[in-house]
Design an enzyme around this catalytic site. Structure first.
Site, short mmCIF file in Angstrom:
data_model
loop_
_atom_site.label_atom_id
_atom_site.label_comp_id
_atom_site.label_asym_id
_atom_site.label_seq_id
_atom_site.Cartn_x
_atom_site.Cartn_y
_atom_site.Cartn_z
N GLY A 46 0.84 -1.19 0.00
CA GLY A 46 0.00 0.00 0.00
C GLY A 46 0.87 1.24 0.00
N GLN A 51 3.00 9.93 1.94
CA GLN A 51 4.34 9.34 1.98
C GLN A 51 5.24 9.82 0.84
OE1 GLN A 51 2.57 5.18 2.41
NE2 GLN A 51 4.53 4.96 3.45
N CYS A 92 6.32 -0.38 7.25
CA CYS A 92 5.94 0.84 6.53
C CYS A 92 7.12 1.31 5.70
CB CYS A 92 5.54 1.92 7.54
SG CYS A 92 5.00 3.45 6.77
N LEU A 93 6.85 1.70 4.46
CA LEU A 93 7.93 2.19 3.60
C LEU A 93 8.55 3.47 4.17
CD1 LEU A 93 6.23 1.62 0.12
CD2 LEU A 93 8.03 0.23 1.17
N HIS A 134 -4.08 1.38 8.02
CA HIS A 134 -2.70 1.90 8.05
C HIS A 134 -2.59 3.09 7.08
CE1 HIS A 134 1.86 1.07 7.89
NE2 HIS A 134 1.68 1.89 6.86
N GLU A 135 -3.19 2.97 5.89
CA GLU A 135 -3.08 4.04 4.88
C GLU A 135 -3.93 5.26 5.27
OE1 GLU A 135 -0.73 3.56 3.13
OE2 GLU A 135 -0.57 1.39 2.99
N HIS A 138 -2.06 7.38 7.57
CA HIS A 138 -1.09 8.25 6.89
C HIS A 138 -1.74 9.57 6.45
CE1 HIS A 138 2.65 6.05 6.55
NE2 HIS A 138 2.09 4.99 6.01
O1 GNR Z 1 4.22 -2.68 2.52
C1 GNR Z 1 3.57 -2.54 3.56
N1 GNR Z 1 3.26 -3.64 4.31
C2 GNR Z 1 2.35 -3.61 5.37
C3 GNR Z 1 2.30 -4.73 6.20
C4 GNR Z 1 1.41 -4.78 7.25
C5 GNR Z 1 0.55 -3.72 7.47
C6 GNR Z 1 0.61 -2.59 6.67
C7 GNR Z 1 1.49 -2.55 5.62
S1 GNR Z 1 1.53 -1.15 4.57
C8 GNR Z 1 3.19 -1.18 4.00
C9 GNR Z 1 3.41 -0.13 2.94
C10 GNR Z 1 3.21 1.24 3.53
O2 GNR Z 1 4.04 1.82 4.20
N2 GNR Z 1 2.05 1.81 3.34
O3 GNR Z 1 1.78 3.01 3.90
NI NI Z 2 2.96 3.07 5.71
#
Ligand code: GNR
Ligand code: NI
Length: 182
Positions: A46, A51, A92-93, A134-135, A138
């Site tokens: 995601g 980001q 998270c990236l 999670h997104e 952000h």
């Molecule tokens: O690549 C991602 N893996 C992930 C694994 C578990 C829960 C959420 C994520 S999102 C993350 C990519 C990212 O930073 N998205 O904002």
């Molecule tokens: Ni993230």
């Protein structure tokens, strides 16, 4: 296509609250295409516009095994969060190399605009539910590390800052984004 540069914690731009998209026009669709490209290049499941320093309420997701199920959300609104929760190991990236178990509501329902600007509803559970939450975090300036203890968060902040200083974390277009932390 150029890869967009992903911001790293504790960059204060990750704390900005993203603005609603007024019109799903070609400009927005171009941004979405670039976000998908960046997400696949970075091997993420995601990516939120925040980001990549674009402060608009846009999310791209692909949790499929074969990386062939694109989901894009524009101006998502949470309609329902279940009271029972699930714990997933999240990464998270923007927090490269760190993973923590995070508890979040198991089932969710969101309304959102899609790539064509149509209003749709998505019901999700499992990894997709976790990823959408999670997104959306952000877009509201929140990171998964805000869900863990201050002690752990500070430790992660110190390590990332140190790696950046050493040049082990290089956020540049078209280059590997980071060396893994061992
Ligand atoms: O690549 C991602 N893996 C992930 C694994 C578990 C829960 C959420 C994520 S999102 C993350 C990519 C990212 O930073 N998205 O904002
Ligand atoms: Ni993230």
């Amino acid at each position: 296509m150029d890869k967009l540069k992903v911001l790293h914690f504790p960059d204060s731009r990750l704390r900005k609250v993203a603005q609603k998209v007024k019109n799903v026009d070609q400009n927005i669709r171009d941004t979405i295409d670039q976000m998908f490209f960046t997400m696949y290049e970075e091997k993420g499941i995601g990516l939120a516009a925040t980001q990549v320093n674009i402060h608009k309420r846009i999310i791209v997701i692909d949790v499929s095994e074969n990386k062939d199920e694109k989901i894009c959300l524009i101006n998502p609104e949470i309609l329902f969060l279940s009271s029972d929760c699930d714990i997933y190991e999240e990464g998270c990236l923007s927090v490269p190399g760190f993973y923590e178990g995070i508890s979040r509501p198991k089932d969710i329902k969101v309304s959102t605009l899609d790539y064509d600007g149509n209003l749709i509803e998505i019901e999700a559970n499992g990894l997709l539910s976790t990823c959408i939450q999670h997104e959306i975090d952000h877009l509201n300036g929140k990171l998964f590390v805000d869900h863990i203890s201050t002690l752990k968060r500070n430790r992660i902040e110190k390590k990332i800052t140190k790696l950046k200083k050493e040049g082990a974390l290089i956020a540049r277009k078209n280059t590997p984004n980071y060396k893994s932390v061992t």
